[in-house]
Design an enzyme around this catalytic site. Structure first.
Site, PDB file in Angstrom:
ATOM      1  CB  THR A 138      16.604  -3.849 -16.807  1.00 12.32           C
ATOM      2  OG1 THR A 138      15.562  -4.838 -17.535  1.00 12.32           O
ATOM      3  CG2 THR A 138      17.926  -3.825 -17.501  1.00 12.32           C
ATOM      4  NE  ARG A 167      12.752 -10.755 -19.164  1.00 13.43           N
ATOM      5  CZ  ARG A 167      13.443  -9.817 -19.659  1.00 13.43           C
ATOM      6  NH1 ARG A 167      14.696 -10.349 -20.208  1.00 13.43           N
ATOM      7  NH2 ARG A 167      13.241  -8.610 -19.837  1.00 13.43           N
ATOM      8  NE  ARG A 218      18.741  -8.167 -14.201  1.00 17.01           N
ATOM      9  CZ  ARG A 218      18.161  -8.102 -15.425  1.00 17.01           C
ATOM     10  NH1 ARG A 218      16.873  -7.782 -15.486  1.00 17.01           N
ATOM     11  NH2 ARG A 218      18.622  -8.425 -16.587  1.00 17.01           N
ATOM     12  CG  HIS A 251      20.358 -12.497 -20.979  1.00 17.80           C
ATOM     13  ND1 HIS A 251      20.033 -11.559 -21.548  1.00 17.80           N
ATOM     14  CD2 HIS A 251      20.181 -13.469 -21.606  1.00 17.80           C
ATOM     15  CE1 HIS A 251      19.414 -12.083 -22.623  1.00 17.80           C
ATOM     16  NE2 HIS A 251      19.608 -13.245 -22.622  1.00 17.80           N
ATOM     17  CD  GLU A 270      19.066 -14.439 -25.990  1.00 15.66           C
ATOM     18  OE1 GLU A 270      18.649 -13.225 -26.006  1.00 15.66           O
ATOM     19  OE2 GLU A 270      18.682 -14.940 -24.845  1.00 15.66           O
ATOM     20  CG  PHE A 306      22.943   0.822 -23.114  1.00 15.59           C
ATOM     21  CD1 PHE A 306      23.055  -0.435 -23.172  1.00 15.59           C
ATOM     22  CD2 PHE A 306      21.903   1.571 -23.088  1.00 15.59           C
ATOM     23  CE1 PHE A 306      21.982  -1.135 -23.572  1.00 15.59           C
ATOM     24  CE2 PHE A 306      20.557   0.842 -23.400  1.00 15.59           C
ATOM     25  CZ  PHE A 306      20.833  -0.486 -23.571  1.00 15.59           C
TER      26      PHE A 306
HETATM   27  P1  GTP Z   1      18.930  -8.685 -20.195  1.00 16.33           P
HETATM   28  O1  GTP Z   1      18.239 -10.107 -19.761  1.00 16.33           O
HETATM   29  O2  GTP Z   1      20.260  -8.859 -20.167  1.00 16.33           O
HETATM   30  O3  GTP Z   1      18.501  -8.552 -21.808  1.00 16.33           O
HETATM   31  O4  GTP Z   1      18.251  -7.754 -19.608  1.00 16.33           O
HETATM   32  P2  GTP Z   1      16.783  -7.003 -19.907  1.00 16.33           P
HETATM   33  O5  GTP Z   1      15.953  -7.607 -20.747  1.00 16.33           O
HETATM   34  O6  GTP Z   1      16.149  -6.784 -18.428  1.00 16.33           O
HETATM   35  O7  GTP Z   1      17.149  -5.514 -20.244  1.00 16.33           O
HETATM   36  P3  GTP Z   1      17.333  -4.941 -21.854  1.00 16.33           P
HETATM   37  O8  GTP Z   1      17.318  -6.164 -22.785  1.00 16.33           O
HETATM   38  O9  GTP Z   1      16.655  -3.867 -21.922  1.00 16.33           O
HETATM   39  O10 GTP Z   1      18.877  -4.403 -21.819  1.00 16.33           O
HETATM   40  C1  GTP Z   1      19.969  -5.378 -22.068  1.00 16.33           C
HETATM   41  C2  GTP Z   1      20.898  -5.004 -21.065  1.00 16.33           C
HETATM   42  O11 GTP Z   1      21.758  -4.002 -21.456  1.00 16.33           O
HETATM   43  C3  GTP Z   1      20.575  -4.905 -19.709  1.00 16.33           C
HETATM   44  O12 GTP Z   1      20.602  -6.239 -18.825  1.00 16.33           O
HETATM   45  C4  GTP Z   1      22.093  -4.015 -19.153  1.00 16.33           C
HETATM   46  O13 GTP Z   1      22.950  -4.968 -18.690  1.00 16.33           O
HETATM   47  C5  GTP Z   1      22.259  -3.379 -20.543  1.00 16.33           C
HETATM   48  N1  GTP Z   1      21.563  -1.925 -20.108  1.00 16.33           N
HETATM   49  C6  GTP Z   1      20.295  -1.533 -20.324  1.00 16.33           C
HETATM   50  N2  GTP Z   1      20.192  -0.306 -20.061  1.00 16.33           N
HETATM   51  C7  GTP Z   1      21.240   0.022 -19.692  1.00 16.33           C
HETATM   52  C8  GTP Z   1      22.007   1.407 -19.406  1.00 16.33           C
HETATM   53  O14 GTP Z   1      21.195   2.273 -19.326  1.00 16.33           O
HETATM   54  N3  GTP Z   1      23.288   1.454 -19.193  1.00 16.33           N
HETATM   55  C9  GTP Z   1      24.094   0.288 -19.264  1.00 16.33           C
HETATM   56  N4  GTP Z   1      25.314   0.572 -19.051  1.00 16.33           N
HETATM   57  N5  GTP Z   1      23.489  -0.876 -19.600  1.00 16.33           N
HETATM   58  C10 GTP Z   1      22.505  -0.854 -19.940  1.00 16.33           C
HETATM   59 MG    MG Z   2      16.697  -8.175 -22.662  1.00 15.25          MG
END
Ligand code: GTP
Ligand code: MG
Length: 138
Positions: free
Chosen positions: A91, A85, A102, A115, A126, A57
């Site tokens: 997520t 968080r 969310r 994020h 960051e 993705f």
């Molecule tokens: P962040 O705070 O944004 O980092 O989110 P997170 O820590 O809860 O999730 P993670 O770091 O695993 O993934 C980063 C970001 O990638 C997510 O917040 C989503 O916006 C995006 N993401 C994760 N999984 C998917 C997916 O299956 N499809 C898409 N389109 N985006 C995804």
């Molecule tokens: Mg993340």
């Protein structure tokens, strides 16, 4: 006090939800000690999400992050990283707890409104990517 980095993502800025997201943040006891609205460049988004560059993705994620303005922030408080968080929720909004940002506002796992940094080292990196020291007023 700890600091964490936050982004209010394009799906939320598009729907005029920056104030609503900030209300949840402040109600949780986190202080917004730096904030600016920017249009992320492709390069900034690719650098920011470099850890995900092998994920299927990644392209979609980067295009989404540059599709509209975002609000980048530094949040400060006791255990700010873990607390934010918790306030963000899972997520995938389908798995997010009631009252989380969310659950309240995210549209999908991709368009998930916010994020938040996941550890002290990533928070430091960051924050430094988007803010100079003199832009943060704690
Ligand atoms: P962040 O705070 O944004 O980092 O989110 P997170 O820590 O809860 O999730 P993670 O770091 O695993 O993934 C980063 C970001 O990638 C997510 O917040 C989503 O916006 C995006 N993401 C994760 N999984 C998917 C997916 O299956 N499809 C898409 N389109 N985006 C995804
Ligand atoms: Mg993340």
């Amino acid at each position: 006090l700890e600091r964490t980095f936050s982004i209010i993502k394009p799906d939320a800025t598009n729907r005029n939800l920056t104030g609503a997201v900030n209300a949840v943040i402040e109600k949780a006891g986190l202080r917004i000690v730096a904030q600016k609205r920017i249009r992320m460049t492709q390069e900034q988004a690719e650098t920011f999400y470099a850890v995900h560059k092998e994920r299927p993705f990644f392209g979609e994620l980067v295009s989404f992050m540059v599709s509209a303005p975002v609000v980048v922030q530094v949040l400060e408080g006791e255990n700010a990283i873990a607390k934010y968080r918790e306030v963000m929720g899972a997520t995938n909004p389908a798995n997010a707890a009631d009252g989380t940002i969310r659950k309240l506002y995210a549209l999908s796992v991709g368009e998930n409104s916010v994020h938040g940094s996941d550890a002290p080292e990533t928070a430091r990196i960051e924050i430094a990517q988007f803010f100079a020291g003199n832009e943060i007023a704690g």
